[in-house]
Motif scaffolding. Structure first.
Motif: not given
Length: 337
Positions: A225-234, A258-272
């Motif tokens: 299988r392919r191995f994914h290592n993805d980091t998400y941020y704003v 490699v950085d990829e823009e997913i979708i604009e208009g996101i001001e912040s990401l908050k995770i608990t």
């Protein structure tokens, strides 16, 4: 005089309709961006720790405290042959960080060597935004390829059938059955027709740590299988809106950096994170040095959007020209034990 009053009334109505239209557009865009971002993050986080029929290490969040992580021995189910990541995947399958308003990271990614990919984000041209969170997920693809033949030895080439698309030199793959697995980096240019030969030599410092895998896998039980290592941020996109303010977006960095823009208009990401205690209860806390990712059973994601709704007004009619909305969803982690 009367005509002037009528004209003024008509203009006010037109302006009101136009403003209402812009507000509706902003609301529609906010909902679309917020829901799309949430769907993407939920899907990625749900997959974290998925490695086919084999978990990275067979434990529950409650049992985590009893495991001797320095002496895993035969319990080291997924062997990291590839130089990255250089630790067992039970530790790195889910990683979370928070960036304070003063741009201080917690936990500090520079402390642990297995966070070098996260540390690299600090110095990029479009770094993660302050007062926002960063989350990383690792998992194997649901698509897989069967072995075309048994491996002759632990150092032998791997031959696979069709099933994995886009496999190339430097691709990260996981080979394994339901009892053991190896994470390796491809060191040749594979063909596109079967049998597809995959080499895994330790030929460069940034490829594999050794030539041998943990096992000579057989075609009747093993899959690749392919191995994914993805980091998400704003981060800021480098573009500006009509008022000259920065446009921000949800970003994703893959294992190749490699950085990829997913979708604009996101001001912040908050995770608990729902960290499971010994009695089974969940305590929701933000990412910090005290957070033990192996004990996380749930993740709560909040995406904050920011959409321009109208040009800024002044005086008594002054208001924020931006429409801000929050969208939240909770994810139950399923690949934990």
């Amino acid at each position: 005089m009367l005509s002037a009053l009528v004209l003024a009334g008509v203009l006010n109505v037109v302006a009101s309709v136009k403003e209402s239209h812009k507000l509706n557009d902003a609301l529609s865009q906010s909902q679309e961006s917020g829901r799309f971002a949430l769907d993407l993050l939920v899907d990625a986080i749900t997959q974290s720790g998925y490695y086919g029929c084999l978990n990275p290490l067979n434990f529950s969040p409650i049992e985590e405290a009893a495991i001797d992580w320095n002496n895993l021995g035969s319990a080291f189910y997924i062997n990291p042959v590839a130089v990255f990541p250089s630790t067992n995947l039970s530790r790195t399958s889910l990683r979370g960080f928070t960036v304070s308003p003063s741009n201080v990271w917690a936990p500090d990614p520079t402390v642990d060597s297995y966070n070098q990919d996260i540390e690299a984000l600090i110095g990029v041209a479009k770094p993660p935004k302050s007062d926002s969170d960063v989350i990383n997920v690792q998992y194997a693809s649901t698509e897989s390829a069967l072995l075309a033949a048994d491996m002759a030895s632990t150092a032998a080439d791997i031959s696979i059938e069709l099933g994995l698309t886009g496999v190339a030199n430097s691709s990260y793959l996981i080979i394994g059955d339901c009892t053991k697995a190896d994470l390796f980096k491809v060191t040749n240019n594979p063909s596109t027709s079967p049998p597809i030969v995959l080499k895994h030599e330790a030929i460069l410092p940034n490829t594999n740590q050794q030539n041998d895998l943990r096992s000579a896998y057989t075609k009747n039980s093993a899959q690749v299988r392919r191995f994914h290592n993805d980091t998400y941020y704003v981060a800021a996109t480098g573009r500006q809106d009509e008022l000259g303010q920065p446009i921000e977006a949800l970003m994703r960095r893959n294992i190749a950096g490699v950085d990829e823009e997913i979708i604009e208009g996101i001001e912040s990401l908050k995770i608990t994170y729902g960290q499971q205690a010994a009695d089974g209860t969940l305590q929701y806390i933000v990412a910090s040095s005290a957070l033990d990712m192996r004990k996380i059973a749930q993740v709560q994601i909040t995406v904050n959007t920011k959409m321009l709704r109208a040009a800024s007004k002044t005086g008594l009619d002054a208001y924020d020209p931006y429409l801000r909305k929050s969208y939240t969803r909770t994810v139950q982690l399923r690949n934990r034990s």
